[in-house]
Design an enzyme around this catalytic site. Sequence first.
Site, short mmCIF file in Angstrom:
data_model
loop_
_atom_site.label_atom_id
_atom_site.label_comp_id
_atom_site.label_asym_id
_atom_site.label_seq_id
_atom_site.Cartn_x
_atom_site.Cartn_y
_atom_site.Cartn_z
N ARG A 121 0.82 -1.23 0.00
CA ARG A 121 0.00 0.00 0.00
C ARG A 121 0.85 1.28 0.00
O ARG A 121 0.43 2.32 0.49
CB ARG A 121 -0.96 0.03 1.19
N LYS A 143 2.90 11.76 -11.27
CA LYS A 143 2.06 10.88 -12.09
C LYS A 143 2.85 9.61 -12.35
O LYS A 143 3.94 9.65 -12.93
CB LYS A 143 1.73 11.54 -13.42
N GLU A 185 10.07 19.20 -24.85
CA GLU A 185 9.38 19.54 -23.59
C GLU A 185 9.97 20.82 -22.99
O GLU A 185 9.26 21.64 -22.42
CB GLU A 185 9.49 18.40 -22.56
N LYS A 227 7.48 23.39 -13.66
CA LYS A 227 6.61 22.23 -13.41
C LYS A 227 6.22 22.17 -11.93
O LYS A 227 5.06 21.89 -11.59
CB LYS A 227 7.27 20.93 -13.86
N GLU A 237 -4.53 17.62 -11.54
CA GLU A 237 -5.05 18.08 -12.83
C GLU A 237 -6.53 18.42 -12.82
O GLU A 237 -7.32 17.95 -13.64
CB GLU A 237 -4.72 17.07 -13.94
N ARG A 241 -2.94 22.36 -14.24
CA ARG A 241 -1.94 21.37 -14.68
C ARG A 241 -2.09 21.03 -16.17
O ARG A 241 -1.15 20.58 -16.82
CB ARG A 241 -2.02 20.11 -13.81
N ASN A 245 -0.01 20.19 -21.07
CA ASN A 245 -0.39 19.39 -22.24
C ASN A 245 -0.37 20.19 -23.54
O ASN A 245 -0.89 19.72 -24.55
CB ASN A 245 -1.79 18.79 -22.05
N HIS A 248 -0.02 18.47 -26.84
CA HIS A 248 -0.13 17.03 -26.58
C HIS A 248 -1.38 16.37 -27.17
O HIS A 248 -1.37 15.18 -27.42
CB HIS A 248 -0.05 16.75 -25.08
N HIS A 252 -0.30 13.32 -29.08
CA HIS A 252 -0.72 11.97 -28.67
C HIS A 252 -1.43 11.25 -29.80
O HIS A 252 -1.19 10.07 -30.05
CB HIS A 252 -1.67 12.03 -27.47
N HIS A 265 8.07 10.41 -28.24
CA HIS A 265 7.06 11.31 -27.70
C HIS A 265 7.40 12.78 -28.00
O HIS A 265 6.55 13.55 -28.47
CB HIS A 265 6.93 11.06 -26.20
N1 LIG Z 1 4.76 10.75 -15.37
C1 LIG Z 1 4.73 11.79 -16.16
O1 LIG Z 1 4.32 12.88 -15.76
C2 LIG Z 1 5.23 11.65 -17.55
C3 LIG Z 1 5.44 12.79 -18.34
C4 LIG Z 1 5.97 12.63 -19.61
C5 LIG Z 1 6.26 11.36 -20.08
N2 LIG Z 1 6.04 10.26 -19.29
C6 LIG Z 1 6.37 8.92 -19.76
O2 LIG Z 1 7.77 8.84 -19.95
C7 LIG Z 1 8.05 7.80 -20.87
C8 LIG Z 1 9.12 8.27 -21.83
O3 LIG Z 1 10.27 8.58 -21.10
P1 LIG Z 1 11.70 8.72 -21.80
O4 LIG Z 1 11.58 9.56 -22.99
O5 LIG Z 1 12.66 9.10 -20.73
O6 LIG Z 1 11.94 7.25 -22.37
P2 LIG Z 1 12.72 5.96 -21.81
O7 LIG Z 1 12.62 5.84 -20.37
O8 LIG Z 1 12.25 4.82 -22.64
O9 LIG Z 1 14.23 6.27 -22.20
C9 LIG Z 1 14.59 6.42 -23.55
C10 LIG Z 1 15.74 5.48 -23.93
O10 LIG Z 1 16.96 5.99 -23.42
C11 LIG Z 1 17.62 5.00 -22.63
N3 LIG Z 1 18.32 5.76 -21.60
C12 LIG Z 1 17.79 6.38 -20.53
N4 LIG Z 1 18.71 7.10 -19.89
C13 LIG Z 1 19.87 6.92 -20.55
C14 LIG Z 1 21.19 7.42 -20.37
N5 LIG Z 1 21.47 8.32 -19.42
N6 LIG Z 1 22.15 7.01 -21.23
C15 LIG Z 1 21.85 6.15 -22.25
N7 LIG Z 1 20.62 5.66 -22.48
C16 LIG Z 1 19.64 6.05 -21.65
C17 LIG Z 1 16.53 4.09 -22.15
O11 LIG Z 1 17.03 2.82 -21.84
C18 LIG Z 1 15.61 4.07 -23.37
O12 LIG Z 1 16.11 3.16 -24.32
C19 LIG Z 1 6.74 7.45 -21.54
O13 LIG Z 1 6.30 6.21 -21.07
C20 LIG Z 1 5.80 8.56 -21.09
O14 LIG Z 1 4.45 8.12 -20.98
C21 LIG Z 1 5.53 10.39 -18.05
ZN LIG Z 2 5.04 15.25 -22.98
#
Ligand SMILES: NC(=O)c1ccc[n+]([C@@H]2O[C@H](COP(=O)([O-])OP(=O)(O)OC[C@H]3O[C@@H](n4cnc5c(N)ncnc54)[C@H](O)[C@@H]3O)[C@@H](O)[C@H]2O)c1
Ligand SMILES: [Zn+2]
Length: 366
Positions: A121, A143, A185, A227, A237, A241, A245, A248, A252, A265
């Site tokens: 939990r 999130k 971003e 942020k 949100e 918040r 987006n 987005h 999306h 993304h």
């Molecule tokens: N929670 C939120 O508020 C929020 C906001 C935006 C996006 N997201 C989510 O984030 C995700 C995308 O995140 P991302 O773009 O970081 O992708 P990711 O976590 O897949 O990382 C991208 C790639 O880079 C590699 N990588 C990461 N750090 C590295 C480093 N320092 N050196 C070498 N390789 C590295 C990873 O292994 C992966 O292959 C999506 O699932 C999206 O939905 C969440």
């Molecule tokens: Zn985004």
Amino acid sequence: MRTVSVQLGNRSYAIKIAPGLLDQLGRECARLKLGARCAIITDTNVGKRYAKTAFNSLATAGFSPSLIVVPAGETAKSLKTVQTCYDLLAEHRLERKSFIVALGGGVVGDLAGFVAATYLRGVAFVQVPTTLLAQVDSSVGGKVGVNLKAGKNLVGAFYQPRLVLCDLDTLNTLPVREYRAGLAEVIKYGIISDAKLFARLERDLPKLLRREPKTLAEVVARCCEIKAEVVGQDETEGGLRAILNFGHTIGHALEVISGYGKYLHGEAISIGQVAAAGLSQKISGLPTRDVLRIENLLQAACLPVDVRLNPARRKKLFAAMRLDKKVSGGEIKFVLAKRIGQVEFGCQIPAALVEQALNLQLSTIN
Ligand SMILES: NC(=O)c1ccc[n+]([C@@H]2O[C@H](COP(=O)([O-])OP(=O)(O)OC[C@H]3O[C@@H](n4cnc5c(N)ncnc54)[C@H](O)[C@@H]3O)[C@@H](O)[C@H]2O)c1
Ligand SMILES: [Zn+2]
């Protein structure tokens, strides 16, 4: 070191930004007065580079860490991986006072955060974001969640970390395409709330593309501040918040119709932001010169700014937009810019008007 604080009453926390922070992980966690047992959740790419440093830092500070490595990539954000993590946490006998460290990009952060929110939990968690997107966006704000076959992020929670450590050195190994996607971003923050930041990005983009440490530190910190401010005012949100987006809704939809994988993304929301700027010009009075500045900056960051869709795919794009979470009663809700640095959210726009405005924006192959 720069510190930004996220103000959420007794769930407030610090975002620390500096090079070399991974080495300090153990010492920083020790300040939080958590239990000795902990688990680092990371992915294969990040694990092979940084897990050892994180592990040793925790062990040296007196913690008993265990390591969970999940496959790299979006597919790891699944209930199946969550289940695997739960089993390993139980095997390692994590307790209520134990904590989880999310070491990786947004995928690892969302997954590990969801595991932390639900295991026993809720156990404490610490974010160590290693992509630019994760440092300026996903690690901040609480999130967390995973994907279902039916769509992205359909299962999740609002669950704040206890600490976010952005080690800028980790960005040096990030593939260039991932790094640029994160810049989409960064640019978004300028558009939604800080004209000065936007102008600085226009000026300092070459430095940023070179990952020049001082510029990077200042820019990451400013994005986190924005942020943090937004999340502090509207954690779940209910309103404000939504400005995060910007670009987005269209972005999306583009990700959905392209099948996840074609666009990162950040690339999809780069196109989405240019389209949203065009829509803003028609509906909320965004000056033409601001539309051009937005498009030029994204393009200078080597990001895509338009997309050529044949009529069938264009139809699919609009259908995907109507299915987005932000739609209510057939009207698509948009975040629109009035000028660079100022946006309005919850703009209900009839679908037909959106289609009309975007048809002019997204070039068409007939
Ligand atoms: N929670 C939120 O508020 C929020 C906001 C935006 C996006 N997201 C989510 O984030 C995700 C995308 O995140 P991302 O773009 O970081 O992708 P990711 O976590 O897949 O990382 C991208 C790639 O880079 C590699 N990588 C990461 N750090 C590295 C480093 N320092 N050196 C070498 N390789 C590295 C990873 O292994 C992966 O292959 C999506 O699932 C999206 O939905 C969440
Ligand atoms: Zn985004």
